[in-house]
Design a protein around this motif. Structure first.
Motif, PDB file in Angstrom:
ATOM      1  N   THR A   5       0.835  -1.191   0.000  1.00 47.88           N
ATOM      2  CA  THR A   5       0.000   0.000   0.000  1.00 47.88           C
ATOM      3  C   THR A   5       0.868   1.238   0.000  1.00 47.88           C
ATOM      4  O   THR A   5       1.937   1.282   0.589  1.00 47.88           O
ATOM      5  CB  THR A   5      -0.896   0.021   1.255  1.00 47.88           C
ATOM      6  OG1 THR A   5      -0.064  -0.083   2.405  1.00 47.88           O
ATOM      7  CG2 THR A   5      -1.874  -1.115   1.236  1.00 47.88           C
ATOM      8  N   SER A  18      -4.476   6.884   0.493  1.00 45.74           N
ATOM      9  CA  SER A  18      -4.294   6.970   1.932  1.00 45.74           C
ATOM     10  C   SER A  18      -3.586   5.737   2.445  1.00 45.74           C
ATOM     11  O   SER A  18      -3.912   4.627   2.073  1.00 45.74           O
ATOM     12  CB  SER A  18      -5.666   7.104   2.618  1.00 45.74           C
ATOM     13  OG  SER A  18      -5.546   6.911   3.998  1.00 45.74           O
ATOM     14  N   ILE A  20      -3.625   5.182   5.664  1.00 41.48           N
ATOM     15  CA  ILE A  20      -4.266   4.932   6.957  1.00 41.48           C
ATOM     16  C   ILE A  20      -5.521   4.089   6.801  1.00 41.48           C
ATOM     17  O   ILE A  20      -5.702   3.101   7.496  1.00 41.48           O
ATOM     18  CB  ILE A  20      -4.606   6.273   7.657  1.00 41.48           C
ATOM     19  CG1 ILE A  20      -3.330   7.094   7.856  1.00 41.48           C
ATOM     20  CG2 ILE A  20      -5.301   6.012   8.991  1.00 41.48           C
ATOM     21  CD1 ILE A  20      -3.583   8.501   8.348  1.00 41.48           C
ATOM     22  N   THR A  21      -6.396   4.449   5.858  1.00 36.20           N
ATOM     23  CA  THR A  21      -7.674   3.765   5.724  1.00 36.20           C
ATOM     24  C   THR A  21      -7.843   3.196   4.328  1.00 36.20           C
ATOM     25  O   THR A  21      -8.251   3.922   3.410  1.00 36.20           O
ATOM     26  CB  THR A  21      -8.842   4.728   6.024  1.00 36.20           C
ATOM     27  OG1 THR A  21      -8.595   5.394   7.252  1.00 36.20           O
ATOM     28  CG2 THR A  21     -10.158   3.976   6.078  1.00 36.20           C
ATOM     29  N   PRO A  22      -7.559   1.926   4.115  1.00 32.78           N
ATOM     30  CA  PRO A  22      -7.813   1.311   2.811  1.00 32.78           C
ATOM     31  C   PRO A  22      -9.310   1.267   2.526  1.00 32.78           C
ATOM     32  O   PRO A  22     -10.128   1.146   3.446  1.00 32.78           O
ATOM     33  CB  PRO A  22      -7.245  -0.102   2.966  1.00 32.78           C
ATOM     34  CG  PRO A  22      -6.332  -0.043   4.146  1.00 32.78           C
ATOM     35  CD  PRO A  22      -6.912   0.995   5.044  1.00 32.78           C
ATOM     36  N   LEU A  23      -9.675   1.359   1.269  1.00 38.16           N
ATOM     37  CA  LEU A  23     -11.079   1.242   0.904  1.00 38.16           C
ATOM     38  C   LEU A  23     -11.524  -0.216   0.936  1.00 38.16           C
ATOM     39  O   LEU A  23     -12.628  -0.532   1.386  1.00 38.16           O
ATOM     40  CB  LEU A  23     -11.305   1.811  -0.504  1.00 38.16           C
ATOM     41  CG  LEU A  23     -12.737   1.758  -1.017  1.00 38.16           C
ATOM     42  CD1 LEU A  23     -13.635   2.677  -0.204  1.00 38.16           C
ATOM     43  CD2 LEU A  23     -12.800   2.121  -2.491  1.00 38.16           C
ATOM     44  N   GLU A  25     -10.133  -4.210   1.906  1.00 37.81           N
ATOM     45  CA  GLU A  25      -9.141  -5.146   2.454  1.00 37.81           C
ATOM     46  C   GLU A  25      -9.715  -6.548   2.425  1.00 37.81           C
ATOM     47  O   GLU A  25     -10.765  -6.808   3.011  1.00 37.81           O
ATOM     48  CB  GLU A  25      -8.786  -4.785   3.894  1.00 37.81           C
ATOM     49  CG  GLU A  25      -7.863  -3.598   4.055  1.00 37.81           C
ATOM     50  CD  GLU A  25      -7.452  -3.433   5.519  1.00 37.81           C
ATOM     51  OE1 GLU A  25      -6.328  -3.817   5.859  1.00 37.81           O
ATOM     52  OE2 GLU A  25      -8.279  -2.929   6.305  1.00 37.81           O
ATOM     53  N   THR A  49      -5.090  -5.480  -0.749  1.00 36.24           N
ATOM     54  CA  THR A  49      -5.490  -4.186  -0.197  1.00 36.24           C
ATOM     55  C   THR A  49      -5.608  -3.183  -1.328  1.00 36.24           C
ATOM     56  O   THR A  49      -4.738  -3.108  -2.195  1.00 36.24           O
ATOM     57  CB  THR A  49      -4.448  -3.687   0.824  1.00 36.24           C
ATOM     58  OG1 THR A  49      -4.316  -4.646   1.869  1.00 36.24           O
ATOM     59  CG2 THR A  49      -4.866  -2.344   1.409  1.00 36.24           C
ATOM     60  N   MET A  51      -6.547   0.967  -2.101  1.00 32.80           N
ATOM     61  CA  MET A  51      -6.721   2.290  -1.528  1.00 32.80           C
ATOM     62  C   MET A  51      -7.708   3.108  -2.348  1.00 32.80           C
ATOM     63  O   MET A  51      -7.938   2.822  -3.517  1.00 32.80           O
ATOM     64  CB  MET A  51      -5.369   3.015  -1.467  1.00 32.80           C
ATOM     65  CG  MET A  51      -4.240   2.200  -0.871  1.00 32.80           C
ATOM     66  SD  MET A  51      -4.605   1.539   0.768  1.00 32.80           S
ATOM     67  CE  MET A  51      -4.678   3.063   1.712  1.00 32.80           C
ATOM     68  N   ASP A  91     -14.603  -0.118   3.252  1.00 32.30           N
ATOM     69  CA  ASP A  91     -14.795   1.121   4.012  1.00 32.30           C
ATOM     70  C   ASP A  91     -14.948   0.817   5.504  1.00 32.30           C
ATOM     71  O   ASP A  91     -15.750   1.433   6.212  1.00 32.30           O
ATOM     72  CB  ASP A  91     -16.021   1.878   3.505  1.00 32.30           C
ATOM     73  CG  ASP A  91     -15.774   3.369   3.417  1.00 32.30           C
ATOM     74  OD1 ASP A  91     -14.624   3.786   3.662  1.00 32.30           O
ATOM     75  OD2 ASP A  91     -16.719   4.122   3.126  1.00 32.30           O
ATOM     76  N   GLY A  92     -14.185  -0.192   5.982  1.00 32.25           N
ATOM     77  CA  GLY A  92     -14.205  -0.557   7.390  1.00 32.25           C
ATOM     78  C   GLY A  92     -15.288  -1.528   7.797  1.00 32.25           C
ATOM     79  O   GLY A  92     -15.333  -1.958   8.958  1.00 32.25           O
ATOM     80  N   GLN A  93     -16.185  -1.900   6.880  1.00 33.12           N
ATOM     81  CA  GLN A  93     -17.302  -2.798   7.192  1.00 33.12           C
ATOM     82  C   GLN A  93     -17.074  -4.160   6.554  1.00 33.12           C
ATOM     83  O   GLN A  93     -16.770  -4.256   5.364  1.00 33.12           O
ATOM     84  CB  GLN A  93     -18.609  -2.177   6.689  1.00 33.12           C
ATOM     85  CG  GLN A  93     -19.858  -2.933   7.084  1.00 33.12           C
ATOM     86  CD  GLN A  93     -21.117  -2.203   6.617  1.00 33.12           C
ATOM     87  OE1 GLN A  93     -21.092  -1.458   5.637  1.00 33.12           O
ATOM     88  NE2 GLN A  93     -22.216  -2.399   7.328  1.00 33.12           N
TER      89      GLN A  93
END
Length: 600
Positions: A5, A18, A20-23, A25, A49, A51, A91-93
């Motif tokens: 990344t 980014s 910090i926050t991959p879109l 994963e 991963t 981004m 997006d973290g979900q």
């Protein structure tokens, strides 16, 4: 294996990456398909991963798990497919743990999807405009009848469709394969999603429209931070358009990293084979002495001499409109031994206008050419230029509005039904759509044996033996004979279609985008097979394609179509090295990755 990344920061809407926050994963993903006896692992422990704003290309041969990986992200796995291990964080979900209702809210609006098959993903009983409007309405892109219609027209226009307003009233069967693909791409992009999953989105598109679509994808990535997962077998496209590359083989990632770095210096033996097999503008015509993929596609070979057919093509293309008798005299003087002669071919359709009115549409406009026996002529041009319509008229699937077709000296318009039946034994097609051209209720053995059954060739045992020979020739395992089309990938289905066309050992084969759905390894095998059969049996090919790199490898002569007419025709070398028409130059300039060196 994970993709490295980037480390730069991101600002909202900038499209920068980014750290910090991959879109997206994906960790330890495993997908299995249940069978009557056991289960088959299609995706085995995938890590990657992605981004925001990044474009990732996934390449590999047909059946390697590329499409299964794409479908698993939005839980659209076919049949008995199921995710059995791993996680998919968007997006973290975690998409593997949410309900179907929650996933429906993400599909389309946050994650757009372009399916591989443009033919069966549009409803044949609804107009194209209605289906685009439904997509716009479902994704909440616009409200109100007028606003939704205006947005739908804008979607089609951005996807590269001319006369989008008029096209809204037409139905899918009135669109070419490439035009249908553009509709699907436009629908997927209508909501400006955060992630676009594109499964072979440009395999049905000509190079100029392909560039339009890919430029649009690039603008999304740059302006709104949309990330793209691009599944493709076109290594030039992957090199030109994707920052990161994943190479899959038998459900696993065998190599991953920056696209150009991998394609210029592949480390894994499988990646090296892919790169070696990829056709390019540096390729030359296959020759009888060529042996193996690498020698046929990358080594210098003896140029194929120009034939009289090439002179004939050029003369006819440059002539003003003339009567059938005049053109026929020119052809007969130029070359006596033509397998196919097309003279003044015209096809006019009546398409639906406003209300109950119909308007004429000329799909093929006074086209004339001839193909010498034992040679290959490529018919190239943009989607909707009339290439496939010419093929359908040659096969008798569309009636001529005017003109004449001669096959082996016989005017097909004067043949009796019995004579036409016998002609079809000597002239076989490979259609553009491997999904719609195979009967879903017939297994693969019966599908390939169908021409043998229809023409009552051989005993049942002899037909089965011939089927196995054909499966070997197109690099499919014999065990596949008992399976059905829905159990095969798009590339595998197209190989079945090629095998069926070769079953009767025809004298003439009309190939309509016959290798567009194939990965480069199988594509190279099929092209080599076609060439060897042509050399051995003096077969005649009409090769319809938008892939100009493939034309370079397989064709003796080229005719370029634009808006229903042949605008340029000559030997392959002449067209590629010294194109006369500006339209032909545009086609050559638009080839993805044409100036990128692949391999060492």
């Amino acid at each position: 294996m994970s993709i490295a990344t980037p480390t730069s920061a991101v600002t909202p809407g900038s499209g920068a990456r980014s750290a910090i926050t991959p879109l997206l994963e994906i960790r330890g993903l495993k997908v299995e398909f249940s069978t009557q006896r056991d289960s088959v692992t299609a995706v085995d422990g995938i890590d990657l991963t992605l981004m925001p704003g990044q474009t990732l290309a996934i390449v590999g041969e047909s059946g390697s798990g590329k499409s299964t990986l794409a479908h698993s992200i939005i839980n659209l796995l076919p049949g008995t497919g199921a995710i059995t291990a791993g996680s998919i964080l968007f997006d973290g979900q975690d998409l593997t743990t949410i309900s179907e209702k929650e996933l429906q809210g993400i599909r389309g609006r946050d994650i757009g999807f372009v399916p591989q098959d443009p033919m069966s993903n549009l409803n044949p009983v609804w107009s194209v405009g209605f289906q685009v409007e439904e997509s716009v309405r479902a994704n909440g892109v616009a409200v109100g009848r007028k606003e939704i219609r205006a947005k739908a027209i804008e979607v089609l226009r951005k996807a590269g469709l001319d006369d989008a307003d008029a096209r809204m009233r037409q139905f899918p069967h009135q669109f070419s394969g490439g035009m249908r693909q553009r509709v699907l791409i436009g629908m997927a992009l209508s909501a400006s999603p955060k992630l676009l999953i594109a499964d072979e989105p440009t395999s049905a598109l000509d190079v100029t429209v392909q560039r339009t679509i890919l430029d649009y994808l690039d603008s999304l990535t740059r302006d709104s931070g949309t990330a793209v997962v691009l599944i493709t077998h076109d290594l030039g496209l992957a090199a030109e358009r994707a920052e990161q590359l994943v190479v899959m083989y038998r459900g696993k990632v065998v190599e991953a990293g920056p696209s150009l770095e991998i394609l210029r210096n592949p480390l894994h033996p499988y990646t090296q084979r892919l790169v070696a097999a990829a056709p390019s503008l540096a390729s030359r015509r296959l020759t009888a002495a060529a042996k193996g993929v690498e020698s046929t596609l990358t080594s210098p070979v003896v140029a194929v001499p120009a034939t009289a057919a090439a002179f004939d093509l050029a003369a006819i293309a440059d002539r003003p409109r003339a009567g059938i008798a005049e053109n026929t005299a020119l052809q007969n003087n130029a070359l006596a031994d033509n397998a196919i002669v097309v003279d003044g071919l015209t096809k006019v359709y009546s398409i639906r206008g406003r209300g109950f009115k119909t308007v004429p549409f000329t799909a093929v406009d006074n086209v004339s050419f001839s193909i010498a026996r034992g040679t290959t002529m490529a018919l190239v041009g943009e989607s909707g230029s009339g290439k496939s319509t010419v093929a359908k008229m040659l096969l008798g699937l569309e009636k001529l509005t005017s003109g004449r077709i001669e096959i082996d000296g016989a005017d097909t318009g004067e043949l009796s039904p019995k004579e036409l039946f016998n002609l079809r034994r000597r002239m076989q097609p490979v259609f553009q759509d491997p999904y719609g051209s195979l009967d879903p209720l017939r297994n693969i053995e019966n599908t390939i044996a169908e021409p043998l059954d229809t023409h009552r060739v051989g005993t049942k045992a002899e037909r089965r033996k011939r089927v196995y020979e054909l499966l070997d020739q197109v690099s499919l395992p014999r065990a596949i004979a008992t399976r059905y089309p829905n159990e095969l990938s798009g590339g595998q289905r197209q190989r079945v279609a090629v095998a069926r066309a070769l079953a009767l050992k025809p004298a003439i084969v009309i190939l309509d985008e016959a290798v567009s759905a194939l990965d480069v390894l199988v594509q190279a095998q099929i092209l080599q097979l076609l060439h060897e059969l042509q050399t051995e049996l003096s077969l005649t090919y009409l090769f319809i394609t938008h892939d100009l790199a493939v034309v370079r490898v397989i064709a003796d002569n080229v005719a370029v179509m634009n808006k229903g007419r042949i605008v340029e025709a000559a030997t392959t070398s002449e067209v590629f090295e010294n194109p006369k028409q500006e339209y032909t130059k545009r086609l050559l300039d638009a080839i993805p990755g044409a100036n990128i060196r692949l391999g060492a």
